[in-house]
Design an enzyme around this catalytic site. Structure first.
Site, PDB file in Angstrom:
ATOM      1  N   GLY A   1       0.746  -1.194   0.174  1.00 14.51           N
ATOM      2  CA  GLY A   1       0.057  -0.053   0.018  1.00 14.51           C
ATOM      3  C   GLY A   1       0.765   1.226  -0.061  1.00 14.51           C
ATOM      4  O   GLY A   1       1.742   1.311   0.778  1.00 14.51           O
TER       5      GLY A   1
ATOM      6  N   ARG B   1       0.978  -5.275  -5.089  1.00 11.94           N
ATOM      7  CA  ARG B   1       1.217  -6.289  -4.246  1.00 11.94           C
ATOM      8  C   ARG B   1       1.529  -7.430  -5.092  1.00 11.94           C
ATOM      9  O   ARG B   1       0.529  -7.840  -5.814  1.00 11.94           O
ATOM     10  CB  ARG B   1      -0.057  -6.591  -3.391  1.00 11.94           C
ATOM     11  CG  ARG B   1      -0.490  -5.320  -2.471  1.00 11.94           C
ATOM     12  CD  ARG B   1      -1.436  -5.545  -1.746  1.00 11.94           C
ATOM     13  NE  ARG B   1      -2.320  -4.457  -0.895  1.00 11.94           N
ATOM     14  CZ  ARG B   1      -1.796  -3.796  -0.032  1.00 11.94           C
ATOM     15  NH1 ARG B   1      -0.506  -4.075   0.653  1.00 11.94           N
ATOM     16  NH2 ARG B   1      -2.313  -2.541   0.669  1.00 11.94           N
TER      17      ARG B   1
ATOM     18  N   ASP C   1       4.371  -4.135   6.354  1.00 15.73           N
ATOM     19  CA  ASP C   1       4.646  -5.471   6.749  1.00 15.73           C
ATOM     20  C   ASP C   1       4.792  -6.709   5.694  1.00 15.73           C
ATOM     21  O   ASP C   1       5.849  -7.349   5.755  1.00 15.73           O
ATOM     22  CB  ASP C   1       3.516  -5.914   7.639  1.00 15.73           C
ATOM     23  CG  ASP C   1       3.586  -7.094   8.288  1.00 15.73           C
ATOM     24  OD1 ASP C   1       4.676  -6.941   9.359  1.00 15.73           O
ATOM     25  OD2 ASP C   1       3.261  -8.042   8.149  1.00 15.73           O
TER      26      ASP C   1
ATOM     27  N   THR D   1       4.238   3.063   5.605  1.00 18.77           N
ATOM     28  CA  THR D   1       2.979   2.420   5.656  1.00 18.77           C
ATOM     29  C   THR D   1       2.012   3.530   6.570  1.00 18.77           C
ATOM     30  O   THR D   1       2.579   4.059   7.712  1.00 18.77           O
ATOM     31  CB  THR D   1       2.662   1.120   6.274  1.00 18.77           C
ATOM     32  OG1 THR D   1       1.327   0.739   6.569  1.00 18.77           O
ATOM     33  CG2 THR D   1       3.552   0.981   7.613  1.00 18.77           C
TER      34      THR D   1
ATOM     35  N   ASP E   1      -0.266   2.633   8.357  1.00 17.61           N
ATOM     36  CA  ASP E   1      -0.815   1.892   9.464  1.00 17.61           C
ATOM     37  C   ASP E   1      -0.031   1.912  10.793  1.00 17.61           C
ATOM     38  O   ASP E   1      -0.432   1.633  11.960  1.00 17.61           O
ATOM     39  CB  ASP E   1      -0.774   0.126   9.426  1.00 17.61           C
ATOM     40  CG  ASP E   1      -1.821  -0.085   8.050  1.00 17.61           C
ATOM     41  OD1 ASP E   1      -2.529   0.623   7.766  1.00 17.61           O
ATOM     42  OD2 ASP E   1      -1.682  -1.156   7.473  1.00 17.61           O
TER      43      ASP E   1
ATOM     44  N   ASP F   1       2.246   0.152  12.045  1.00 15.70           N
ATOM     45  CA  ASP F   1       2.258  -1.016  12.766  1.00 15.70           C
ATOM     46  C   ASP F   1       3.472  -1.880  12.682  1.00 15.70           C
ATOM     47  O   ASP F   1       3.652  -3.260  13.013  1.00 15.70           O
ATOM     48  CB  ASP F   1       1.096  -2.022  12.168  1.00 15.70           C
ATOM     49  CG  ASP F   1       1.228  -2.326  10.641  1.00 15.70           C
ATOM     50  OD1 ASP F   1       2.136  -1.576  10.103  1.00 15.70           O
ATOM     51  OD2 ASP F   1       0.736  -3.258  10.282  1.00 15.70           O
TER      52      ASP F   1
ATOM     53  N   ARG G   1      -5.451  -1.967   9.085  1.00  9.15           N
ATOM     54  CA  ARG G   1      -5.138  -3.435   8.904  1.00  9.15           C
ATOM     55  C   ARG G   1      -4.873  -3.955  10.338  1.00  9.15           C
ATOM     56  O   ARG G   1      -3.629  -4.398  10.563  1.00  9.15           O
ATOM     57  CB  ARG G   1      -4.067  -3.828   7.883  1.00  9.15           C
ATOM     58  CG  ARG G   1      -4.344  -5.094   7.429  1.00  9.15           C
ATOM     59  CD  ARG G   1      -2.917  -5.551   6.786  1.00  9.15           C
ATOM     60  NE  ARG G   1      -2.352  -4.966   5.938  1.00  9.15           N
ATOM     61  CZ  ARG G   1      -2.558  -4.916   4.604  1.00  9.15           C
ATOM     62  NH1 ARG G   1      -2.906  -5.990   3.951  1.00  9.15           N
ATOM     63  NH2 ARG G   1      -1.426  -4.208   3.924  1.00  9.15           N
TER      64      ARG G   1
ATOM     65  N   GLY H   1     -11.384  14.671  19.431  1.00 12.64           N
ATOM     66  CA  GLY H   1     -12.143  14.814  20.660  1.00 12.64           C
ATOM     67  C   GLY H   1     -13.448  13.684  20.645  1.00 12.64           C
ATOM     68  O   GLY H   1     -14.269  13.963  20.843  1.00 12.64           O
TER      69      GLY H   1
ATOM     70  N   GLU I   1     -15.635  10.394  21.182  1.00 11.30           N
ATOM     71  CA  GLU I   1     -16.206   9.707  22.180  1.00 11.30           C
ATOM     72  C   GLU I   1     -15.383   8.556  22.604  1.00 11.30           C
ATOM     73  O   GLU I   1     -15.208   7.897  23.759  1.00 11.30           O
ATOM     74  CB  GLU I   1     -17.598   9.740  22.384  1.00 11.30           C
ATOM     75  CG  GLU I   1     -18.442  10.676  22.506  1.00 11.30           C
ATOM     76  CD  GLU I   1     -18.319  12.030  21.642  1.00 11.30           C
ATOM     77  OE1 GLU I   1     -18.454  11.720  20.475  1.00 11.30           O
ATOM     78  OE2 GLU I   1     -17.706  12.925  22.142  1.00 11.30           O
TER      79      GLU I   1
ATOM     80  N   GLN J   1      -7.499   8.036   3.110  1.00 10.29           N
ATOM     81  CA  GLN J   1      -6.365   7.950   4.215  1.00 10.29           C
ATOM     82  C   GLN J   1      -4.863   7.894   3.649  1.00 10.29           C
ATOM     83  O   GLN J   1      -4.231   8.025   4.325  1.00 10.29           O
ATOM     84  CB  GLN J   1      -6.666   7.185   5.074  1.00 10.29           C
ATOM     85  CG  GLN J   1      -8.208   7.323   5.811  1.00 10.29           C
ATOM     86  CD  GLN J   1      -8.749   6.020   6.708  1.00 10.29           C
ATOM     87  OE1 GLN J   1      -8.218   5.912   7.970  1.00 10.29           O
ATOM     88  NE2 GLN J   1      -9.403   5.280   5.958  1.00 10.29           N
TER      89      GLN J   1
HETATM   90  O1  F6P Z   1      -1.506  -1.121   4.658  1.00  9.66           O
HETATM   91  C1  F6P Z   1      -2.021  -0.106   4.261  1.00  9.66           C
HETATM   92  C2  F6P Z   1      -3.646  -0.347   4.017  1.00  9.66           C
HETATM   93  O2  F6P Z   1      -3.907   0.961   3.677  1.00  9.66           O
HETATM   94  C3  F6P Z   1      -4.326  -0.861   5.243  1.00  9.66           C
HETATM   95  O3  F6P Z   1      -4.639  -0.001   6.200  1.00  9.66           O
HETATM   96  C4  F6P Z   1      -5.789  -1.570   4.443  1.00  9.66           C
HETATM   97  O4  F6P Z   1      -6.136  -2.493   5.263  1.00  9.66           O
HETATM   98  C5  F6P Z   1      -4.980  -2.010   3.335  1.00  9.66           C
HETATM   99  O5  F6P Z   1      -3.870  -1.323   2.973  1.00  9.66           O
HETATM  100  C6  F6P Z   1      -5.723  -1.761   2.141  1.00  9.66           C
HETATM  101  O6  F6P Z   1      -5.210  -2.354   1.071  1.00  9.66           O
HETATM  102  P1  F6P Z   1      -5.681  -2.150  -0.579  1.00  9.66           P
HETATM  103  O7  F6P Z   1      -5.380  -0.565  -0.967  1.00  9.66           O
HETATM  104  O8  F6P Z   1      -4.901  -3.207  -1.421  1.00  9.66           O
HETATM  105  O9  F6P Z   1      -7.290  -2.414  -0.553  1.00  9.66           O
END
Ligand code: F6P
Length: 326
Positions: free
Chosen positions: A14, A75, A106, A129, A131, A133, A175, A189, A191, A258
């Site tokens: 991604g 990918r 990842d 990324t 994420d 993560d 993800r 802010g 909830e 995003q």
């Molecule tokens: O890893 C980045 C990310 O944007 C994740 O947050 C999301 O789950 C995934 O890639 C979406 O992948 P794609 O663009 O292949 O649908």
């Protein structure tokens, strides 16, 4: 293996805002150090299909502010097979590329680790990324920009949520990681945040409803991290509609918005520092490591650690969010 004279660079998985700033930094630091730079298009797929171009400093002019990746990304299922990786290796040999800088998340670093071990090939990874993560770095390239995009979007949704006195579930990416949801919720802010890291510990939605969402206001915003563990925003809304029909519920899935946009200053600086550090690391004989930044210091994180160690969320933030949403 002899001294490194030529490096290859690719982005995979991604895309993330700041990848271009990283490509620029890797290219220019390499050229500054007398290395040749070859740009590989479409991630690992471009290695297999030999989509490669020599880069000069001007190839990376005027890109630091651009979202996405000028190298394109993919990918690549073929790279997951030994045959695909052998083809990729043959391309590297025929192109005289002595080492790789791989930018991605990842999946990218997992591919890099397998390839580096299989062919005893020098690779340095950069965490790219949204994420956040990857273990071993305080922040990944693109995370801050995505967080700001979420903040802008949620601020707008709040206007209508307040006017109509509605409950909104807003699904954010990640993800299986709750960094965007949790910090996004604090920044707006909101909830609450419903995140996968604690999904098996207790019923997050049940707790929220029991506590009456935000007691002092009629509208509420809950950020939900996408993940089978949370079920996502749609599932949350369905459950509320069935079990608590008194709420006027709406759902927004922020989706790929995003991943786009011009990187923030934070991401540009992070990517620039990490890109330069990747070349320093290769010249310093570092192999099979991801560049991280911890407490403002560059660190080298072995691929195995970056990928396999689950990066923990800061649980204090959950408490802060809870207190601030009373
Ligand atoms: O890893 C980045 C990310 O944007 C994740 O947050 C999301 O789950 C995934 O890639 C979406 O992948 P794609 O663009 O292949 O649908």
């Amino acid at each position: 293996m002899g001294a490194i004279k030529c490096i290859g660079i690719l982005t995979s998985g991604g895309d993330a805002p700041g990848m271009n700033a990283a490509i620029r930094a890797v290219t220019r630091t390499a050229i500054y150090n007398g290395l040749e730079v070859k740009a590989i298009y479409r991630g690992y797929r471009g290695l297999i299909t030999n989509e490669i171009e020599t880069f000069k400093t001007q190839n990376v002019s005027n890109i630091i502010q651009q979202g996405g990746t000028i190298l394109k990304t993919a990918r690549c299922a073929e790279f997951m097979t030994p045959e695909g990786r052998k083809q990729a290796y043959d391309t590297l040999v025929s192109q005289n590329i002595d080492a790789l800088v791989c930018i991605g998340g990842d999946g990218t670093l997992t591919g890099a680790r397998i390839f580096a071990t299989e062919f005893n090939y020098p690779i340095v990874g950069l965490p790219g990324t949204i994420d956040n993560d990857l273990y071993g770095t305080d922040s990944t390239i693109g995370y801050d920009t995505a967080l700001n995009t979420i903040m802008d979007a949620v601020d707008k949704i709040r206007d209508t949520a307040t006017s109509h006195e509605r409950l909104f579930f807003i699904e954010v990416m990640g993800r299986d990681a709750g960094f965007l949801a949790l910090n996004g919720a604090i920044a707006t802010g909101s909830e609450a945040a419903i995140i996968p890291e604690i999904a098996t510990e207790y019923d997050q939605l049940g707790e929220l409803i029991k506590n009456g969402f935000r007691k002092s206001k009629n509208s509420s915003i809950v950020l939900v991290a996408e993940s089978p563990l949370t079920g996502g925003a749609m599932a949350m809304a369905e459950r509320v509609k069935n079990e608590y029909p008194q709420y006027d519920v709406r759902v927004t899935i922020l989706g790929h918005i995003q991943r786009g946009g011009s990187p923030t200053a934070f991401d540009r600086i992070l990517a620039s520092r990490m890109g330069a550090a990747a070349i320093d690391a290769l010249l310093d004989d570092q192999r099979n490591v991801m560049i991280g930044i911890q407490n403002d210091e560059i660190v080298y994180v072995p691929f195995t650690k970056a990928i396999k160690n689950d990066k923990p969320i800061n649980r204090e933030l959950l408490n802060t969010l809870r207190i601030l949403s009373i």
